[in-house]
Design an enzyme around this catalytic site. Structure first.
Site, PDB file in Angstrom:
ATOM      1  N   HIS A 113       7.772   8.643  -0.550  1.00  0.00           N
ATOM      2  CA  HIS A 113       8.201   7.332  -0.755  1.00  0.00           C
ATOM      3  C   HIS A 113       9.081   6.676   0.439  1.00  0.00           C
ATOM      4  O   HIS A 113      10.425   6.375   0.142  1.00  0.00           O
ATOM      5  CB  HIS A 113       8.910   7.208  -2.152  1.00  0.00           C
ATOM      6  N   ALA A 121       2.424   1.160  -3.105  1.00  0.00           N
ATOM      7  CA  ALA A 121       3.034   0.071  -4.175  1.00  0.00           C
ATOM      8  C   ALA A 121       4.091   0.973  -5.218  1.00  0.00           C
ATOM      9  O   ALA A 121       5.219   1.130  -4.612  1.00  0.00           O
ATOM     10  CB  ALA A 121       2.099  -0.601  -5.023  1.00  0.00           C
ATOM     11  N   ARG A 122       3.791   1.333  -6.311  1.00  0.00           N
ATOM     12  CA  ARG A 122       4.521   2.019  -7.257  1.00  0.00           C
ATOM     13  C   ARG A 122       3.567   3.082  -7.796  1.00  0.00           C
ATOM     14  O   ARG A 122       2.273   2.853  -8.102  1.00  0.00           O
ATOM     15  CB  ARG A 122       5.060   1.310  -8.246  1.00  0.00           C
ATOM     16  N   GLU A 181       8.792  11.016  -9.195  1.00  0.00           N
ATOM     17  CA  GLU A 181       9.227  11.141  -8.068  1.00  0.00           C
ATOM     18  C   GLU A 181      10.512  12.039  -7.985  1.00  0.00           C
ATOM     19  O   GLU A 181      11.305  11.573  -8.828  1.00  0.00           O
ATOM     20  CB  GLU A 181       9.540  10.235  -7.105  1.00  0.00           C
ATOM     21  N   LEU A 221       3.746  -7.068   1.539  1.00  0.00           N
ATOM     22  CA  LEU A 221       3.245  -5.731   2.073  1.00  0.00           C
ATOM     23  C   LEU A 221       1.685  -6.032   2.472  1.00  0.00           C
ATOM     24  O   LEU A 221       1.120  -5.718   3.623  1.00  0.00           O
ATOM     25  CB  LEU A 221       3.120  -4.727   0.936  1.00  0.00           C
ATOM     26  N   ASP A 253       2.180   7.290  -0.987  1.00  0.00           N
ATOM     27  CA  ASP A 253       3.588   7.213  -0.673  1.00  0.00           C
ATOM     28  C   ASP A 253       4.413   7.285  -1.809  1.00  0.00           C
ATOM     29  O   ASP A 253       5.497   7.342  -1.886  1.00  0.00           O
ATOM     30  CB  ASP A 253       3.953   6.025   0.131  1.00  0.00           C
TER      31      ASP A 253
HETATM   32  P1  NDP Z   1       5.368  -9.646  -2.787  1.00  0.00           P
HETATM   33  O1  NDP Z   1       6.067 -10.301  -4.276  1.00  0.00           O
HETATM   34  O2  NDP Z   1       5.430 -10.188  -1.764  1.00  0.00           O
HETATM   35  O3  NDP Z   1       3.853  -9.722  -3.146  1.00  0.00           O
HETATM   36  C1  NDP Z   1       3.237  -9.188  -4.389  1.00  0.00           C
HETATM   37  C2  NDP Z   1       1.823  -9.667  -4.375  1.00  0.00           C
HETATM   38  O4  NDP Z   1       1.036  -9.079  -5.514  1.00  0.00           O
HETATM   39  C3  NDP Z   1       1.483 -10.906  -4.574  1.00  0.00           C
HETATM   40  O5  NDP Z   1       0.376 -11.433  -3.672  1.00  0.00           O
HETATM   41  C4  NDP Z   1       1.010 -11.175  -6.149  1.00  0.00           C
HETATM   42  O6  NDP Z   1      -0.157 -12.119  -6.081  1.00  0.00           O
HETATM   43  C5  NDP Z   1       0.406  -9.877  -5.945  1.00  0.00           C
HETATM   44  N1  NDP Z   1       0.024  -9.643  -7.689  1.00  0.00           N
HETATM   45  C6  NDP Z   1       1.090  -9.287  -8.355  1.00  0.00           C
HETATM   46  N2  NDP Z   1       0.682  -9.011  -9.680  1.00  0.00           N
HETATM   47  C7  NDP Z   1      -0.878  -9.078  -9.657  1.00  0.00           C
HETATM   48  C8  NDP Z   1      -1.956  -8.538 -10.359  1.00  0.00           C
HETATM   49  N3  NDP Z   1      -1.745  -8.267 -11.768  1.00  0.00           N
HETATM   50  N4  NDP Z   1      -2.821  -8.499  -9.658  1.00  0.00           N
HETATM   51  C9  NDP Z   1      -3.181  -8.564  -8.385  1.00  0.00           C
HETATM   52  N5  NDP Z   1      -2.114  -9.008  -7.582  1.00  0.00           N
HETATM   53  C10 NDP Z   1      -1.010  -9.132  -8.277  1.00  0.00           C
HETATM   54  O7  NDP Z   1       6.008  -8.299  -2.976  1.00  0.00           O
HETATM   55  P2  NDP Z   1       6.128  -6.922  -1.663  1.00  0.00           P
HETATM   56  O8  NDP Z   1       4.725  -7.241  -1.016  1.00  0.00           O
HETATM   57  O9  NDP Z   1       7.265  -7.336  -1.110  1.00  0.00           O
HETATM   58  O10 NDP Z   1       5.986  -5.728  -2.435  1.00  0.00           O
HETATM   59  C11 NDP Z   1       5.109  -5.456  -3.524  1.00  0.00           C
HETATM   60  C12 NDP Z   1       5.469  -4.121  -4.160  1.00  0.00           C
HETATM   61  O11 NDP Z   1       5.272  -2.973  -3.222  1.00  0.00           O
HETATM   62  C13 NDP Z   1       6.832  -4.087  -4.573  1.00  0.00           C
HETATM   63  O12 NDP Z   1       6.907  -4.531  -5.803  1.00  0.00           O
HETATM   64  C14 NDP Z   1       7.103  -2.656  -4.531  1.00  0.00           C
HETATM   65  O13 NDP Z   1       7.040  -2.053  -5.938  1.00  0.00           O
HETATM   66  C15 NDP Z   1       6.178  -1.910  -3.652  1.00  0.00           C
HETATM   67  N6  NDP Z   1       7.130  -1.456  -2.326  1.00  0.00           N
HETATM   68  C16 NDP Z   1       6.844  -0.177  -2.047  1.00  0.00           C
HETATM   69  C17 NDP Z   1       7.443   0.264  -0.773  1.00  0.00           C
HETATM   70  C18 NDP Z   1       7.327   1.537  -0.328  1.00  0.00           C
HETATM   71  O14 NDP Z   1       8.415   2.178   0.124  1.00  0.00           O
HETATM   72  N7  NDP Z   1       6.333   2.152  -0.507  1.00  0.00           N
HETATM   73  C19 NDP Z   1       8.321  -0.800   0.053  1.00  0.00           C
HETATM   74  C20 NDP Z   1       8.156  -2.085  -0.290  1.00  0.00           C
HETATM   75  C21 NDP Z   1       7.475  -2.599  -1.499  1.00  0.00           C
HETATM   76  P3  NDP Z   1      -0.007 -13.669  -6.546  1.00  0.00           P
HETATM   77  O15 NDP Z   1      -0.051 -14.162  -5.055  1.00  0.00           O
HETATM   78  O16 NDP Z   1      -0.990 -14.038  -7.161  1.00  0.00           O
HETATM   79  O17 NDP Z   1       1.555 -13.928  -7.129  1.00  0.00           O
END
Ligand code: NDP
Length: 307
Positions: free
Chosen positions: A273, A224-225, A254, A145, A249
């Site tokens: 969402h 995100a969530r 929800e 994302l 979103d």
């Molecule tokens: P990815 O696994 O590709 O990316 C997650 C990122 O978050 C990584 O860069 C990771 O960092 C970082 N991260 C994890 N924990 C932390 C933390 N404690 N502090 C800072 N950064 C952190 O996931 P996606 O991008 O595919 O999806 C992310 C989230 O978005 C999903 O889990 C979901 O909940 C939400 N989502 C929402 C959607 C919607 O419809 N609104 C659609 C799709 C997803 P690091 O590089 O250090 O590991």
């Protein structure tokens, strides 16, 4: 395990018609069918949106979302069930949605749409509208994302700062901060955009202290969530004009309850969402499922395995 029956759980209908995915996967060397709750245990694998306890009796569960915070990882582990998710496909969809929110705020489009409903010809104050180039967005979470957001906003001239656990550089971001410097990273930017998974560590990551650290004229975006944000603290900040506005979103509850004050705020954009929705969603999911069916046959490790 042997994969003979793959079920598409009817809960995916919240995002696309289950039959579209079943058709798309019809050429797989396994039986693919649309199932309800009572059909789960007859399958070896299930593609689903929602969690059901019965899936602990199959061998492999695929979540059509990237976020798998609603799935009990320990129970999957104990039952020996593989869980895969759908990260990797939402970069462009969510990136465009976020670009849309920012353009709405900058060009005041949400105000025009609201005025149109009232048949009101009402120009913004001379100093309300602005353009995006030269502004900075801090994207918290630099995964699929986050990178998608950086790509679309970068093309609009926005400078990008990222936050991730390691703080290591990520293509598309001018600078990346480690998450222990979050408050510093969000302090001086015009936009804060949340794209982290919901985990124990990110639960209520955005609380009163975070909103306090942000500029009063900054916009907050959450795709995100819901529970990554302490929603009452966000509402307080918006009501106190300690933020310029928010695009949301996802929510702690929800559908967002009708009683939520967020609905009535002029500088809040609400979407239900659906930031990642696209008419191609079932194809993107189908491609991940197909990849994993192939890998199962050749004995390779699952793509996007979570448990
Ligand atoms: P990815 O696994 O590709 O990316 C997650 C990122 O978050 C990584 O860069 C990771 O960092 C970082 N991260 C994890 N924990 C932390 C933390 N404690 N502090 C800072 N950064 C952190 O996931 P996606 O991008 O595919 O999806 C992310 C989230 O978005 C999903 O889990 C979901 O909940 C939400 N989502 C929402 C959607 C919607 O419809 N609104 C659609 C799709 C997803 P690091 O590089 O250090 O590991």
């Amino acid at each position: 395990f042997e994969l003979e029956r793959l079920g598409i759980h009817e809960s995916v209908a919240q995002v696309f018609p289950p039959a579209e995915l079943a058709d798309y996967l019809a050429d797989l060397p396994v039986a693919v069918s649309v199932i309800g709750d009572d059909g789960i245990t007859a399958c070896d694998a299930v593609v689903t949106l929602e969690y059901r306890e019965a899936v602990l009796e199959v061998d492999w569960v695929h979540s059509i979302q990237a976020g798998v915070d609603r799935f009990p990882f320990d129970a999957f582990e104990d039952a020996g069930v593989v869980l895969t998710n759908s990260t990797g496909i939402h970069d462009r969809t969510v990136g465009e949605t976020v670009a849309g929110y920012l353009l709405m705020f900058a060009r005041r489009l949400h105000v025009h749409v609201a005025n149109q409903r009232e048949r009101r010809w009402d120009r913004p104050e001379w100093d309300a509208a602005f353009t995006l180039p030269g502004s900075t967005a801090c994207v918290v979470g630099t995964g699929t994302l986050g990178k998608g957001v950086a790509e679309t906003l970068g093309a609009l001239g926005v400078d990008l700062r990222g936050v991730r656990r390691s703080g290591d550089p990520v293509p598309g971001f001018d600078e990346v901060y480690a998450n222990d410097r979050l408050l510093e990273a969000i302090a001086d930017v015009e936009f804060v955009i949340v794209t982290v998974p919901l985990t124990d560590e990110t639960h209520h990551l955005f609380d009163a202290a975070a909103f306090d650290a942000m500029r009063d004229d900054a916009y907050f975006v959450n795709v995100a969530r819901g529970s990554v944000v302490d929603e009452p603290a966000l509402i307080d900040a918006l009501e106190a004009d300690a933020l310029a506005g928010a695009a949301l979103d996802v929510f702690e509850e929800e559908p967002l309850p009708e009683s939520s004050p967020l609905w009535g705020m002029d500088e809040v954009i609400i979407s239900p969402h659906c930031a990642a929705y696209t008419r191609d969603y079932f194809r993107d999911i189908g491609d991940i499922v197909r990849e994993n069916v192939d890998r199962l046959e050749t004995g390779e490790a699952f793509h996007n395995r979570v448990v």
